[in-house]
Write a protein that holds these residues in place. Structure first.
Motif, mmCIF file in Angstrom:
data_model
loop_
_atom_site.group_PDB
_atom_site.id
_atom_site.type_symbol
_atom_site.label_atom_id
_atom_site.label_comp_id
_atom_site.label_asym_id
_atom_site.label_seq_id
_atom_site.Cartn_x
_atom_site.Cartn_y
_atom_site.Cartn_z
ATOM 1 N N ILE A 194 0.846 -1.198 0.000
ATOM 2 C CA ILE A 194 0.000 0.000 0.000
ATOM 3 C C ILE A 194 0.877 1.241 0.000
ATOM 4 C CG2 ILE A 194 -1.734 1.310 1.281
ATOM 5 C CD1 ILE A 194 -2.600 -1.399 2.539
ATOM 6 N N ARG A 195 1.883 1.231 0.869
ATOM 7 C CA ARG A 195 2.770 2.396 0.960
ATOM 8 C C ARG A 195 3.465 2.662 -0.374
ATOM 9 N NH1 ARG A 195 3.814 4.227 6.170
ATOM 10 N NH2 ARG A 195 2.898 2.946 7.804
ATOM 11 N N LYS A 196 3.885 1.573 -1.025
ATOM 12 C CA LYS A 196 4.552 1.761 -2.313
ATOM 13 C C LYS A 196 3.568 2.287 -3.355
ATOM 14 C CE LYS A 196 8.628 -0.806 -2.002
ATOM 15 N NZ LYS A 196 9.633 -1.529 -2.760
ATOM 16 N N ALA A 197 2.337 1.764 -3.302
ATOM 17 C CA ALA A 197 1.347 2.198 -4.285
ATOM 18 C C ALA A 197 1.079 3.692 -4.163
ATOM 19 C CB ALA A 197 0.042 1.419 -4.097
ATOM 20 N N ILE A 198 1.107 4.210 -2.943
ATOM 21 C CA ILE A 198 0.814 5.636 -2.798
ATOM 22 C C ILE A 198 2.073 6.488 -2.849
ATOM 23 C CG2 ILE A 198 -1.342 5.265 -1.555
ATOM 24 C CD1 ILE A 198 0.117 5.953 1.000
ATOM 25 N N GLY A 199 3.194 5.868 -3.228
ATOM 26 C CA GLY A 199 4.351 6.686 -3.582
ATOM 27 C C GLY A 199 5.554 6.623 -2.665
ATOM 28 N N ALA A 200 5.613 5.625 -1.760
ATOM 29 C CA ALA A 200 6.805 5.513 -0.920
ATOM 30 C C ALA A 200 7.987 5.063 -1.764
ATOM 31 C CB ALA A 200 6.566 4.519 0.204
ATOM 32 N N ARG A 201 9.099 5.763 -1.622
ATOM 33 C CA ARG A 201 10.301 5.336 -2.332
ATOM 34 C C ARG A 201 10.972 4.206 -1.568
ATOM 35 N NH1 ARG A 201 13.889 10.232 -4.445
ATOM 36 N NH2 ARG A 201 12.579 10.904 -6.171
ATOM 37 N N THR A 202 11.911 3.528 -2.255
ATOM 38 C CA THR A 202 12.664 2.443 -1.616
ATOM 39 C C THR A 202 13.276 2.904 -0.298
ATOM 40 O OG1 THR A 202 13.203 1.744 -3.835
ATOM 41 C CG2 THR A 202 14.441 0.731 -2.065
ATOM 42 N N SER A 203 13.868 4.097 -0.341
ATOM 43 C CA SER A 203 14.565 4.582 0.852
ATOM 44 C C SER A 203 13.598 4.819 2.013
ATOM 45 C CB SER A 203 15.310 5.868 0.524
ATOM 46 O OG SER A 203 14.397 6.829 0.037
#
Ligand SMILES: Nc1ncnc2c1ncn2[C@@H]1O[C@H](COP(=O)(O)OP(=O)(O)O)[C@@H](O)[C@H]1O
Ligand SMILES: [Mg+2]
Lengths: 409, 266
Positions: free
Chosen positions: A321-330
């Protein structure tokens, strides 16, 4: 690492209170153990140093019979005795320039009981000695006086007692100084108390205040018989660097004076070298204790890694979910790394508290002395452990492909 | 992290008729997606070519397993195609690295899922703020935007509720607030009403209509005709192929079933 990720990490830790607490317990035990065990090592070093220091500075003790010679039977060394003449010879400034003072001590035959006003107690150490004992053994009087050279040559019936002896006679609340000038029965003879020694406390092996000091001439007259022999010589070297040369001089002079004797016929104990050996032993001991504790810290770190792997697996969908809403790898990496470090930092802080608290207690006869370096070291290692063991789970989380993480059931 | 200029004007209405020609929001050419290899190979998407203009409202329909979600995941840059070209607002996404794609998802796309996908044990407000956190916005500013987004979906009285204290319809509205808080040009919704009752469905559809009237591109996957009739254009998939593509209303017009309160501008 910013406030944001610390808050997120805290939320993660609080969400699984029990699990987080158990993980922190692993770090807590590791850090606490390092601090306590290093403190025990340091405490034991302090204890040995103190007990050796109590013997007086720059002193050597000389007694008959070397190491390992006890029951070998029949040899003349067994009968070898240190005499007054030996003491005189060692005092010779020409032959023994590194010797500052020689103090004879004679141990009274058998145990001696002190008695006054109906109270009686066995004296721990009943010693005949000379007036120089006080200075060489670092045993000043608290009240009254030490006996003098005149007392020694006059065979005076006087005694200087330690506070424990006084307390045994007067009871714990009695004033030891009130005994000064009073006669006290020591064994078969009555001696007048002329001084009370300053309290020294225990050296860890015996109570140094359970002592009675009497002119050695008087002891020979009344207790041991006039044999002209000496139980032990206390030799003070002329300086801190002179203990080595003084030891050589003692051995040379005594060997020359006693025909057929060897270097092993006398036992010469050098306080300085004893201290060195004791210190070296203590260092080994401390390192050993410290490494055992460090291993438990490492085990705690593995616990952190284990729990972080579980957390990452459990929260795979959240990561998606976090990645889907734009969290970067870092961002994901720092979130989970922060959580791992926070777990070990909190555990480490609690461990420091536990370590300092635990070090207040006497442990196997040693009063631990907390070392600030061990606190800093243990804490730094705990943080490093969190970082090290957190990196793998965190990077696993960060590397997840968003779609795989989202689909994870 | 590059801090993009997140304009606080979350609800500023983009001009419906841009005078300057701009690239379509979505331009797909011969995109395929194949899962597995050999015997277990599944062609979820076969040579799909699709162009979506700004401000369009599209429903993607089809039977279960026809490739709708696969298509949406590629559109939303959550997954990469096996072959073919995909440009999002003129940018070739396949040329970008993971962080650049994350930034695109953060700023240009708002996702709404069938299963809400809120972060558990985290308040509605914190959930809605999260995209702005990853966008690098300051606390006070993003709090204000999040409150506004939640107010807009009618949940200003539930700011500090965690997901399991909210009904399904409320959770989906939180998810919509989270999707629109960054002011994205495109909303992608995968069966957003699949888990909702009819009242909640109507609420969600009304919000989508509004978002489209504002000029946002809306792509909704659904198998419910009631949902699809709100769209201006309906695309039907079967076995990974587009089998039908029909427009029911002009791109720059109003959605055909916009709620009665919104009077069509004549
Ligand atoms: N991760 C995956 N691995 C293998 N096959 C998949 C995967 N995701 C989807 N599929 C297959 O691709 C096809 C299309 O799936 P999907 O796009 O989810 O369909 P829809 O959303 O229209 O129901 C289905 O046959 C499905 O089984
Ligand atoms: Mg689907």
């Amino acid at each position: 690492m910013n406030l944001e990720s610390i808050q997120m990490a805290l939320r993660g830790i609080v969400a699984n209170r029990m699990r987080s607490a158990l993980t922190m317990l692993g770090i807590l035990i590791g850090v606490g153990a390092v601090i306590i065990l290093v403190a025990v090592g340091a405490g034991s070093a302090t204890k040995t140093r103190k007990s050796l220091e109590a013997l007086g500075s720059n002193t050597l003790t000389v007694s008959a019979g070397g190491f390992g010679q006890g029951n070998r039977g029949g040899t003349q060394s067994r009968n070898l005795q240190i005499t007054d003449a030996d003491a005189v010879a060692l005092s010779d400034k020409l032959q023994a320039p590194d010797i500052a003072a020689v103090v004879p001590t004679i141990t009274g035959g058998g145990s001696v009981t002190a008695a006054a006003d109906g109270a009686s107690a066995t004296v721990g150490q009943f010693l005949g000695t000379s007036e120089a004992y006080s200075a060489v053994r670092n045993a000043p009087v608290e009240a009254g006086t030490f006996f003098t050279a005149a007392d020694v040559s006059n065979h005076a019936s006087v005694v200087v007692i330690g506070t424990t002896v006084a307390k045994n006679l007067l009871g714990a609340t009695g004033d030891p100084n009130s005994l000064i000038g009073q006669p006290v029965q020591f064994g078969s003879h009555s001696l007048t108390v002329i001084g009370v020694l300053k309290t020294k406390g225990s050296n860890g092996f015996q109570d140094q205040d359970d002592i009675a000091l009497v002119p050695y001439t008087t002891v020979r007259d009344n207790y041991t018989g006039n044999t002209g022999t000496i139980s032990q010589l206390i030799v003070q070297a002329s300086g801190g660097n002179a203990t080595g040369p003084a030891q050589t001089e003692i051995t040379t002079i005594l060997q020359a004076r006693h025909k057929g004797s060897t270097a092993n016929s006398f036992r010469v104990l050098n306080q300085a070298s004893l201290l060195q050996t004791a210190n070296a032993n203590n260092r080994t001991f401390t390192v050993l204790l410290g490494s055992v504790a460090a291993i438990s810290l490492l085990v705690g770190g593995i616990g952190v890694m284990n729990i972080m792997l579980v957390t990452v697996t459990e929260r795979t969908r959240e990561i998606g979910i976090r990645k889907a809403i734009g969290a970067r790898t870092s961002a994901i990496l720092s979130q989970f790394l922060t959580e791992a470090v926070l777990l070990s930092v909190l555990g480490g802080l609690l461990g420091i508290a536990a370590g300092i608290g635990g070090s207040r207690f006497n442990i196997v006869g040693v009063q631990p002395v907390v070392q600030s370096y061990s606190i800093i070291l243990a804490f730094a290692v705990a943080v490093a452990v969190g970082l090290f063991f957190g990196i793998y789970p965190a990077s696993r989380a960060a590397k997840l492909r968003p779609i795989d993480a989202l689909r994870y059931e | 992290m590059s801090k993009s200029a997140q304009t606080p004007a979350a609800f500023a209405e983009p001009a419906p008729n841009a005078s300057r020609p701009r690239p379509p929001v979505i331009a797909m050419r011969n995109v395929t997606k194949t899962y597995g290899v050999g015997d277990v190979e599944v062609h979820a998407l076969r040579a799909t070519t699709l162009t979506i203009e700004r401000s369009d409202y599209i429903a993607i329909m089809g039977a279960s397993g026809s490739g709708k979600s696969t298509l949406m995941n590629i559109l939303g840059c959550l997954d990469v195609p096996t072959s073919g070209r995909y440009r999002l607002a003129g940018i070739d996404v396949s040329q970008l690295d993971g962080d650049a794609v994350a930034d695109i998802r953060n700023r240009r796309i708002g996702f709404v899922f069938q299963s809400f996908n809120l972060i558990p044990r985290t308040t509605a407000l914190a959930n809605v703020e999260m995209p702005l956190v990853y966008g690098g916005m300051k606390r006070a500013e993003r709090r204000e935007l999040a409150v506004r987004a939640l107010t807009r979906v009618g949940l200003d009285h539930r700011l500090h509720y965690v997901p399991n204290q909210l009904s399904g319809g409320q959770q989906q509205r939180v998810a919509i607030a989270r999707a629109i808080v960054t002011n994205p040009a495109m909303i992608l919704a995968d069966e957003p009403t699949g888990a909702l009752d009819s009242t909640s469905t109507a609420e969600v559809l009304a919000i989508f209509d509004e978002l489209n009237i504002e000029g946002r591109t809306v792509v909704v996957i659904t198998h419910e005709d009631e949902v699809a009739r709100h769209a201006k254009r309906i695309i039907r998939l079967r076995d990974g192929l587009i089998v039908d593509d029909t427009r029911y209303a002009p791109v720059d017009g109003l959605p055909p079933h916009a709620s009665n309160s919104l009077e069509p501008a004549s």
